[in-house]
Design a protein around this motif. Structure first.
Motif, PDB file in Angstrom:
ATOM      1  N   ALA A  58       0.867  -1.184   0.000  1.00 23.87           N
ATOM      2  CA  ALA A  58       0.000   0.000   0.000  1.00 23.87           C
ATOM      3  C   ALA A  58       0.896   1.223   0.000  1.00 23.87           C
ATOM      4  CB  ALA A  58      -0.925  -0.008   1.216  1.00 23.87           C
ATOM      5  N   GLU A  59       0.965   1.897  -1.138  1.00 22.20           N
ATOM      6  CA  GLU A  59       1.910   3.004  -1.295  1.00 22.20           C
ATOM      7  C   GLU A  59       1.378   4.327  -0.761  1.00 22.20           C
ATOM      8  OE1 GLU A  59       4.945   2.498  -2.280  1.00 22.20           O
ATOM      9  OE2 GLU A  59       4.586   0.382  -2.706  1.00 22.20           O
ATOM     10  N   ASN A  60       0.086   4.575  -0.931  1.00 25.69           N
ATOM     11  CA  ASN A  60      -0.443   5.911  -0.666  1.00 25.69           C
ATOM     12  C   ASN A  60      -0.890   6.141   0.777  1.00 25.69           C
ATOM     13  OD1 ASN A  60      -0.066   6.601  -3.378  1.00 25.69           O
ATOM     14  ND2 ASN A  60      -2.033   5.689  -3.940  1.00 25.69           N
ATOM     15  N   ILE A 101       1.996 -16.504  -4.149  1.00 28.04           N
ATOM     16  CA  ILE A 101       3.023 -17.325  -3.506  1.00 28.04           C
ATOM     17  C   ILE A 101       2.319 -18.526  -2.895  1.00 28.04           C
ATOM     18  CG2 ILE A 101       4.788 -17.435  -1.716  1.00 28.04           C
ATOM     19  CD1 ILE A 101       5.099 -14.423  -1.960  1.00 28.04           C
ATOM     20  N   GLY A 102       2.670 -19.733  -3.361  1.00 29.00           N
ATOM     21  CA  GLY A 102       1.939 -20.904  -2.897  1.00 29.00           C
ATOM     22  C   GLY A 102       0.497 -20.795  -3.372  1.00 29.00           C
ATOM     23  N   CYS A 103      -0.400 -20.635  -2.420  1.00 31.96           N
ATOM     24  CA  CYS A 103      -1.818 -20.470  -2.760  1.00 31.96           C
ATOM     25  C   CYS A 103      -2.345 -19.122  -2.290  1.00 31.96           C
ATOM     26  CB  CYS A 103      -2.642 -21.601  -2.141  1.00 31.96           C
ATOM     27  SG  CYS A 103      -2.154 -23.238  -2.717  1.00 31.96           S
ATOM     28  N   ASP A 104      -1.459 -18.190  -2.010  1.00 26.54           N
ATOM     29  CA  ASP A 104      -1.862 -16.876  -1.524  1.00 26.54           C
ATOM     30  C   ASP A 104      -1.576 -15.801  -2.570  1.00 26.54           C
ATOM     31  OD1 ASP A 104      -2.649 -17.852   0.989  1.00 26.54           O
ATOM     32  OD2 ASP A 104      -0.600 -17.729   1.755  1.00 26.54           O
ATOM     33  N   PRO A 105      -2.615 -15.111  -3.060  1.00 30.60           N
ATOM     34  CA  PRO A 105      -2.397 -14.021  -4.020  1.00 30.60           C
ATOM     35  C   PRO A 105      -1.596 -12.877  -3.384  1.00 30.60           C
ATOM     36  CG  PRO A 105      -4.709 -14.696  -3.976  1.00 30.60           C
ATOM     37  CD  PRO A 105      -4.044 -15.337  -2.799  1.00 30.60           C
ATOM     38  N   ILE A 106      -0.830 -12.164  -4.223  1.00 27.15           N
ATOM     39  CA  ILE A 106      -0.152 -10.964  -3.772  1.00 27.15           C
ATOM     40  C   ILE A 106      -0.446  -9.846  -4.778  1.00 27.15           C
ATOM     41  CG2 ILE A 106       1.686 -12.166  -2.541  1.00 27.15           C
ATOM     42  CD1 ILE A 106       3.510 -11.725  -4.910  1.00 27.15           C
ATOM     43  N   GLY A 107      -0.448  -8.610  -4.286  1.00 28.62           N
ATOM     44  CA  GLY A 107      -0.772  -7.512  -5.182  1.00 28.62           C
ATOM     45  C   GLY A 107      -0.558  -6.172  -4.513  1.00 28.62           C
ATOM     46  N   GLU A 108      -1.241  -5.154  -5.042  1.00 27.05           N
ATOM     47  CA  GLU A 108      -1.086  -3.781  -4.539  1.00 27.05           C
ATOM     48  C   GLU A 108      -2.455  -3.157  -4.358  1.00 27.05           C
ATOM     49  OE1 GLU A 108       0.984   0.465  -5.885  1.00 27.05           O
ATOM     50  OE2 GLU A 108       1.419  -1.409  -6.972  1.00 27.05           O
ATOM     51  N   ALA A 161      -6.319   0.270   7.619  1.00 23.15           N
ATOM     52  CA  ALA A 161      -6.527  -0.149   9.003  1.00 23.15           C
ATOM     53  C   ALA A 161      -7.173  -1.530   9.061  1.00 23.15           C
ATOM     54  CB  ALA A 161      -7.421   0.861   9.722  1.00 23.15           C
ATOM     55  N   PRO A 162      -6.869  -2.320  10.075  1.00 22.53           N
ATOM     56  CA  PRO A 162      -7.557  -3.608  10.241  1.00 22.53           C
ATOM     57  C   PRO A 162      -9.067  -3.416  10.277  1.00 22.53           C
ATOM     58  CG  PRO A 162      -5.684  -3.476  11.729  1.00 22.53           C
ATOM     59  CD  PRO A 162      -5.833  -2.110  11.115  1.00 22.53           C
ATOM     60  N   GLY A 163      -9.772  -4.296   9.576  1.00 24.03           N
ATOM     61  CA  GLY A 163     -11.222  -4.196   9.501  1.00 24.03           C
ATOM     62  C   GLY A 163     -11.716  -3.396   8.316  1.00 24.03           C
ATOM     63  N   GLU A 164     -10.796  -2.751   7.586  1.00 18.95           N
ATOM     64  CA  GLU A 164     -11.181  -1.957   6.417  1.00 18.95           C
ATOM     65  C   GLU A 164     -11.262  -2.860   5.183  1.00 18.95           C
ATOM     66  OE1 GLU A 164      -9.476   1.955   3.974  1.00 18.95           O
ATOM     67  OE2 GLU A 164      -8.466   1.255   5.793  1.00 18.95           O
ATOM     68  N   LEU A 165     -12.203  -2.585   4.308  1.00 19.23           N
ATOM     69  CA  LEU A 165     -12.300  -3.286   3.037  1.00 19.23           C
ATOM     70  C   LEU A 165     -11.637  -2.449   1.958  1.00 19.23           C
ATOM     71  CD1 LEU A 165     -15.944  -4.666   3.271  1.00 19.23           C
ATOM     72  CD2 LEU A 165     -13.917  -6.059   2.842  1.00 19.23           C
ATOM     73  N   VAL A 166     -10.643  -3.030   1.278  1.00 17.27           N
ATOM     74  CA  VAL A 166      -9.901  -2.298   0.247  1.00 17.27           C
ATOM     75  C   VAL A 166      -9.857  -3.123  -1.028  1.00 17.27           C
ATOM     76  CG1 VAL A 166      -8.475  -1.162   1.991  1.00 17.27           C
ATOM     77  CG2 VAL A 166      -7.645  -3.259   0.909  1.00 17.27           C
ATOM     78  N   ASN A 167      -9.540  -2.464  -2.129  1.00 15.42           N
ATOM     79  CA  ASN A 167      -9.373  -3.147  -3.409  1.00 15.42           C
ATOM     80  C   ASN A 167      -7.897  -3.424  -3.649  1.00 15.42           C
ATOM     81  OD1 ASN A 167     -12.142  -3.137  -4.184  1.00 15.42           O
ATOM     82  ND2 ASN A 167     -11.955  -0.970  -4.684  1.00 15.42           N
ATOM     83  N   VAL A 168      -7.601  -4.628  -4.117  1.00 15.61           N
ATOM     84  CA  VAL A 168      -6.215  -5.033  -4.377  1.00 15.61           C
ATOM     85  C   VAL A 168      -6.116  -5.573  -5.798  1.00 15.61           C
ATOM     86  CG1 VAL A 168      -4.401  -6.690  -3.772  1.00 15.61           C
ATOM     87  CG2 VAL A 168      -5.700  -5.543  -1.961  1.00 15.61           C
ATOM     88  N   LEU A 169      -5.150  -5.054  -6.557  1.00  8.16           N
ATOM     89  CA  LEU A 169      -4.862  -5.553  -7.894  1.00  8.16           C
ATOM     90  C   LEU A 169      -3.863  -6.691  -7.773  1.00  8.16           C
ATOM     91  CD1 LEU A 169      -5.156  -5.295 -10.987  1.00  8.16           C
ATOM     92  CD2 LEU A 169      -3.233  -3.682 -10.929  1.00  8.16           C
ATOM     93  N   VAL A 170      -4.268  -7.891  -8.163  1.00 11.07           N
ATOM     94  CA  VAL A 170      -3.426  -9.070  -8.008  1.00 11.07           C
ATOM     95  C   VAL A 170      -2.384  -9.116  -9.122  1.00 11.07           C
ATOM     96  CG1 VAL A 170      -3.386 -11.594  -7.888  1.00 11.07           C
ATOM     97  CG2 VAL A 170      -5.313 -10.326  -6.920  1.00 11.07           C
ATOM     98  N   SER A 171      -1.129  -9.280  -8.721  1.00  8.55           N
ATOM     99  CA  SER A 171      -0.050  -9.340  -9.710  1.00  8.55           C
ATOM    100  C   SER A 171       0.645 -10.696  -9.748  1.00  8.55           C
ATOM    101  CB  SER A 171       0.997  -8.253  -9.406  1.00  8.55           C
ATOM    102  OG  SER A 171       1.502  -8.415  -8.084  1.00  8.55           O
ATOM    103  N   ASP A 172       0.498 -11.476  -8.677  1.00  9.12           N
ATOM    104  CA  ASP A 172       1.198 -12.755  -8.599  1.00  9.12           C
ATOM    105  C   ASP A 172       0.599 -13.559  -7.439  1.00  9.12           C
ATOM    106  OD1 ASP A 172       2.991 -14.767  -9.151  1.00  9.12           O
ATOM    107  OD2 ASP A 172       4.787 -13.547  -8.905  1.00  9.12           O
TER     108      ASP A 172
END
Length: 443
Positions: free
Chosen positions: A414-416, A433-440, A420-431
């Motif tokens: 998260a660059e900008n 690891i194992g079975c867990d998506p990673i993104g920004e 906070a915990p409990g917040e719903l955010v949008n994530v762009l998936v780029s890759d």
């Protein structure tokens, strides 16, 4: 100074709700609740006794706490939950560390039991299971934004491998008005994700109304302000009605996720398990769910090595898993539980073979989940933020496809701003690891 009590709760989410009610009772009686058992005067171990591995985990926890007791760091150990209910006075006889063992029907008297244990009195209390309270206050032990809502207690399904009816008693639904009142309190306290649980959520209401009431209850829960996600767990396949499927499909707050423990697909194995259906009927149910609920995630569990399971029957199960491609799947070797019908069946299968069969299915499942993660790359997904992983140097959270404590998570940068915990955010998936998506994060 008030005496301090800590609690270690093991096993399922239903057991966790019981633990939260125990904490409320103790706090109401003036005890101070502490998070670290080492800081407590008395420690309650709320145990699981479902299968052998869970029993061993409970025993190991008691033994470790016994070391703290021997060092003088804690004064008393009280054992509650399924292991205490199942083995009763054997707990205090065989585990010298334990000062009190309390069956589930004695939960309302927990404050008195703790006082007796701290005074040096050895206690065993095992009232009728049906005295386990369905209503009462709770001290939420999950993060503030997520909670479990237990809508019933016990089970009437009588699967031949399962000791739950022996331990927890028959199925008892809570009144809808009580369930709704508790859900409103949880929403008022900031819960955004509500996870609806019972031994069999799809049986809810049959004992009250003569027919399933789960779908109607879910519609009422969706009317409560504050909830973003409502998740239904532990759905028995025979009772997944068209009405329930339609409610999950049509209500925006209900996540498109169905927990459907199937245990097997071979008709003969299911019959010996005292479950109904076969590969054809289960495939038809899954296809109906997928047709009516776009992008649905189906979670299931399998048992391998059930007494008499042939190599051909196991291969049918493996083919079924490969064909359906469950996005979430757990496969467990059969556990021979005393006092269950399956434990006395002939053709018990060697433990090594049971485990090998489970490993084969789970190894294939890793590929299925990796393929699913691959489909997410380049897409934007909604994530419930849970925290920051300093080791990975990324935030993490869960999507609608991830039930708390049992499924995976999403890691993201998260660059900008700091979410906070409990917040719903949008994530762009780029890759992934194992079975867990990673993104920004894209917010």
């Amino acid at each position: 100074m008030n005496e301090k009590v800590g609690i270690v709760s093991l096993g399922c989410a239903k057991n966790r709700v019981d633990a939260e009610m125990l904490l409320f009772t103790l706090k109401s009686r003036g005890y101070d609740i502490v998070g670290d058992p080492a800081d407590a005067d008395a420690v309650i171990v709320n145990t699981c006794g479902f299968i052998e591995s869970a029993k061993q985990e409970s025993i190991d926890e008691i033994i470790e706490l016994g070391k703290l007791k021997a060092e003088g760091k804690i004064k008393a150990i009280i054992v509650t939950g399924c292991l205490a209910e199942r083995y009763q006075n054997e707990i205090t006889r065989q585990l010298y560390e334990v000062d009190a063992a309390v069956g589930i029907g004695g939960n309302e008297r927990i404050a008195d039991i703790v006082a007796e244990a701290l005074s040096g009195k050895k206690t065993g209390l095992f009232p009728e299971k049906e005295l386990l309270p369905l209503e009462g206050g709770r001290i939420q032990s999950t993060p503030f934004y997520t909670a479990y809502l237990k809508i019933a207690e016990g089970c009437d399904n009588r699967c031949t491998y399962c000791a739950i009816p022996l331990i927890r008693g028959g199925f008892r639904s809570r009144k809808p008005e009580d369930v709704i009142a508790e859900a409103k309190r949880l929403a008022k306290n900031g819960v955004r994700e509500l996870n609806v649980i019972a031994q069999d959520t799809t049986r809810y209401g049959e004992d009250l109304f003569g027919e399933p009431y789960t779908a109607k209850l879910l519609r009422q829960l969706c009317q409560i302000d504050g909830f973003e996600w409502i998740r239904v767990l532990y759905c028995y396949p025979d009772r997944v009605t068209d009405e329930l499927i339609d409610v999950i499909a049509s209500e925006d707050k209900i996540v498109k996720y169905i927990d459907l423990p199937l245990q097997h697909c071979n008709g003969e194995v299911l019959r010996r398990m005292n479950r109904r259906g076969n590969r054809e009927s289960l495939t038809a149910l899954i296809n109906k769910i997928k047709a009516k609920i776009p992008n649905v995630v189906i979670r299931s569990t399998f048992i391998t090595g059930f007494p008499g399971e042939t190599e051909e029957q196991f291969e049918e199960l493996a083919e079924f898993a490969a064909e359906v491609k469950f996005q979430r799947l757990g496969c467990f070797p059969y556990s021979q539980e005393e006092d269950t019908p399956a434990a006395e069946m002939p053709e018990q299968i060697d433990e090594e073979i049971r485990q090998k069969r489970a490993d084969i299915i789970m190894e294939h499942q890793q590929g299925v989940m990796a393929d699913w993660c691959e489909t997410l790359v380049g897409t934007e997904i909604k994530v419930l933020v849970e925290g920051y992983d300093r080791l990975a140097e990324r935030y993490f959270g869960r999507t609608y496809a991830d039930a708390p404590e049992v499924d995976g998570c999403v890691f993201f940068s998260a660059e900008n701003r700091k979410p906070a915990p409990g917040e719903l955010v949008n994530v762009l998936v780029s890759d992934y690891i194992g079975c867990d998506p990673i993104g920004e994060m894209t917010d």
